[in-house]
Design an enzyme around this catalytic site. Structure first.
Site, PDB file in Angstrom:
ATOM      1  N   THR A 250       0.889  -1.175   0.000  1.00  0.00           N
ATOM      2  CA  THR A 250       0.000   0.000   0.000  1.00  0.00           C
ATOM      3  C   THR A 250       0.913   1.206   0.000  1.00  0.00           C
ATOM      4  O   THR A 250       2.082   1.091   0.347  1.00  0.00           O
ATOM      5  CB  THR A 250      -0.833   0.007   1.322  1.00  0.00           C
ATOM      6  OG1 THR A 250      -1.617  -1.167   1.392  1.00  0.00           O
ATOM      7  CG2 THR A 250      -1.718   1.223   1.452  1.00  0.00           C
ATOM      8  N   ARG A 278     -13.684  -7.701  -0.329  1.00  0.00           N
ATOM      9  CA  ARG A 278     -13.013  -7.394   0.936  1.00  0.00           C
ATOM     10  C   ARG A 278     -12.424  -5.972   0.880  1.00  0.00           C
ATOM     11  O   ARG A 278     -11.712  -5.631  -0.053  1.00  0.00           O
ATOM     12  CB  ARG A 278     -11.898  -8.409   1.184  1.00  0.00           C
ATOM     13  CG  ARG A 278     -11.041  -8.119   2.440  1.00  0.00           C
ATOM     14  CD  ARG A 278      -9.752  -7.407   2.095  1.00  0.00           C
ATOM     15  NE  ARG A 278      -8.830  -7.304   3.224  1.00  0.00           N
ATOM     16  CZ  ARG A 278      -7.749  -6.545   3.243  1.00  0.00           C
ATOM     17  NH1 ARG A 278      -7.437  -5.818   2.187  1.00  0.00           N
ATOM     18  NH2 ARG A 278      -6.951  -6.518   4.284  1.00  0.00           N
ATOM     19  N   GLY A 280      -9.955  -3.480   3.075  1.00  0.00           N
ATOM     20  CA  GLY A 280      -9.046  -3.438   4.219  1.00  0.00           C
ATOM     21  C   GLY A 280      -9.180  -2.099   4.935  1.00  0.00           C
ATOM     22  O   GLY A 280     -10.246  -1.468   4.936  1.00  0.00           O
ATOM     23  N   ASP A 281      -8.074  -1.654   5.521  1.00  0.00           N
ATOM     24  CA  ASP A 281      -8.079  -0.391   6.251  1.00  0.00           C
ATOM     25  C   ASP A 281      -7.923   0.825   5.356  1.00  0.00           C
ATOM     26  O   ASP A 281      -8.304   1.938   5.737  1.00  0.00           O
ATOM     27  CB  ASP A 281      -6.949  -0.395   7.300  1.00  0.00           C
ATOM     28  CG  ASP A 281      -5.572  -0.630   6.662  1.00  0.00           C
ATOM     29  OD1 ASP A 281      -5.497  -1.324   5.627  1.00  0.00           O
ATOM     30  OD2 ASP A 281      -4.576  -0.121   7.204  1.00  0.00           O
ATOM     31  N   THR A 301       0.246   1.122   6.482  1.00  0.00           N
ATOM     32  CA  THR A 301       0.328   0.002   5.551  1.00  0.00           C
ATOM     33  C   THR A 301       0.502  -1.252   6.400  1.00  0.00           C
ATOM     34  O   THR A 301       1.015  -1.181   7.513  1.00  0.00           O
ATOM     35  CB  THR A 301       1.508   0.136   4.560  1.00  0.00           C
ATOM     36  OG1 THR A 301       2.731   0.120   5.297  1.00  0.00           O
ATOM     37  CG2 THR A 301       1.446   1.412   3.749  1.00  0.00           C
ATOM     38  N   GLY A 302       0.062  -2.388   5.877  1.00  0.00           N
ATOM     39  CA  GLY A 302       0.193  -3.634   6.633  1.00  0.00           C
ATOM     40  C   GLY A 302      -1.144  -4.310   6.824  1.00  0.00           C
ATOM     41  O   GLY A 302      -2.044  -4.172   5.986  1.00  0.00           O
ATOM     42  N   GLY A 304      -4.505  -4.910   7.273  1.00  0.00           N
ATOM     43  CA  GLY A 304      -5.676  -4.039   7.291  1.00  0.00           C
ATOM     44  C   GLY A 304      -6.670  -4.410   8.375  1.00  0.00           C
ATOM     45  O   GLY A 304      -7.207  -3.536   9.064  1.00  0.00           O
TER      46      GLY A 304
END
Ligand code: GLY
Length: 413
Positions: A250, A278, A280-281, A301-302, A304
């Protein structure tokens, strides 16, 4: 209307007006209180400054420098941040964002993004967008041209078309081949079923054996499959790693100018091989990014799913509002993820999380759940006009390398 109704209407109107006056003065004093409770240094930044995820600087170009050039020339902070993240969005070689992003389990690229504009205190967001590569700019278009904050799925794609964003196939042959490798190799270990956070979760048998020498056959099988699919030899181990460790690449970028104005934006193709639909964050305001003109900005980033549960970017900004430094604010937020797992390191080893933090006075930090290997530590990018944009090493909560999720046997890195 009867005279009695008219008079009672007047009474209601006067009462409402009076109540309105009372509300106004309460608001004004509350605003004053909020300002007084601010524990952020009041100094204006000494210079323009931008922070981003490490992929703001790549061997193919420095996207953060492209954004910084605009910021230094007087562009709006959100325009500068979007310029930075549109670099990876347009780059087919960056398979974590925009064009060429790794697809979902159905082999469709679905993108998420959100942004916040500090000076006007507005936000925009899109989730699950197909066929449009510049979703960061699309999130800004939602912010500027609708009364909404978030559009998802077909509605978001349709809105993009109506607003003149070009439609294109985002799936590159490179990403499609890695998906094919994942699909052909794939077993019953996927995103269906209970996740790591499920109280009754049990690690599937055999996954604790992670060394290549203990798992020679799957890697060998993958290598042969990759050759058969036509993945060039030089990119084969990278493709295998992405099959075994689905990435969540991201980019987040925040920008602050000399006037103290700031903005933040995050854009992604999300977790590789995810279930269709889906999010994510990255499209969640307060998780993937957050910006408060009075305090600062943060982005992530990472993992989510983990970041959503701690509203990471918002938590960091609120921590700074209460007086924490950018690094303390980020570390505290990482510890909330640790708390969610009751410090269970056998699960936390699967969680990768990075935050990029910029305070209103120009102080900044990059923090990471795991340090990464010594030869390739977790990093972030900074541009502040003191030279070309540069990488700096992030402050890590734990030393070591996370394993990505779902856990699978993996090769030597
Ligand atoms: N942080 C990106 C994602 O989980 O989709």
């Amino acid at each position: 209307m009867k005279r009695r109704d008219f008079l009672s209407g007047l009474a209601v109107t006067s009462a409402t007006l009076a109540a309105g006056q009372a509300t106004k003065s309460t608001d004004a004093s509350q605003n004053k209180d909020a300002q007084q409770n601010l524990k952020v240094p009041r100094t204006t930044p000494a210079k323009n400054i931008m922070i981003s995820a490490a992929n703001g600087i790549t061997p193919r170009g420095s996207h953060i420098d492209a954004g910084y050039k605009k910021l230094a020339a007087g562009a709006d902070t959100l325009e500068a941040a979007i310029t930075t993240v549109s670099g990876p969005e347009n780059d087919p070689e960056d398979d974590s964002v925009g064009l060429g992003g790794l697809p979902n389990e159905d082999c469709v690229v679905e993108l998420d993004a959100c942004c916040m504009h500090g000076p006007s205190r507005r936000a925009g967001s899109v989730g699950g967008v197909r066929d449009i590569k510049n979703v960061a700019a699309l999130a800004r278009t939602v912010m500027e041209h609708t009364g909404h904050v978030m559009l998802v799925g077909q509605g978001a794609t349709r809105f993009a078309e109506l607003m003149g964003f070009p439609k294109e196939n985002l799936l590159t042959e490179h990403s499609r081949k890695i998906w094919q490798l994942w699909k052909e190799y794939h077993s019953d270990r996927d995103w269906w079923g209970p996740g790591l956070a499920d109280p009754s979760f049990k690690f599937p048998a055999g996954l604790e054996t992670s060394a290549l020498e203990d798992q020679p056959k799957p890697i060998q099988r993958l290598y042969a499959l990759a050759a058969e699919i036509g993945i060039p030899e030089a990119r084969r181990m990278d493709a295998i790693q992405k099959v075994l460790d689905p990435p969540t690449g991201t980019i987040n970028c925040s920008a602050l100018n000399e006037k103290g104005e700031m903005s933040s934006v995050t854009t992604t193709s999300g977790l590789a091989w995810k279930l269709a639909g889906r999010c994510g964050d990255s499209p969640i305001i307060g998780a993937g990014c957050y910006c408060d003109q009075d305090v600062g900005a943060a982005g992530a980033t990472g993992s989510g799913e983990e970041n959503i549960k701690v509203a990471g970017a918002h938590t960091i900004v609120e921590n700074m509002r209460r007086g924490m430094s950018p690094e303390e604010a980020g570390m505290d937020t990482l510890k909330r993820i640790v708390r969610n797992y009751n410090n269970d390191m056998s699960k936390l080893i699967y969680i990768s999380m990075h935050y990029y933090i910029l305070r209103k006075d120009g102080a900044y930090a990059g923090v990471s759940m795991w340090s990464g290997p010594a030869e390739r530590p977790a990093r972030f990018a900074i541009a502040d006009g003191s030279g070309p944009g540069r990488h700096e090493v992030a402050k890590a909560l734990f030393q070591g390398n996370p394993k990505d999720w779902p856990p699978m046997p993996r090769g030597r890195r």
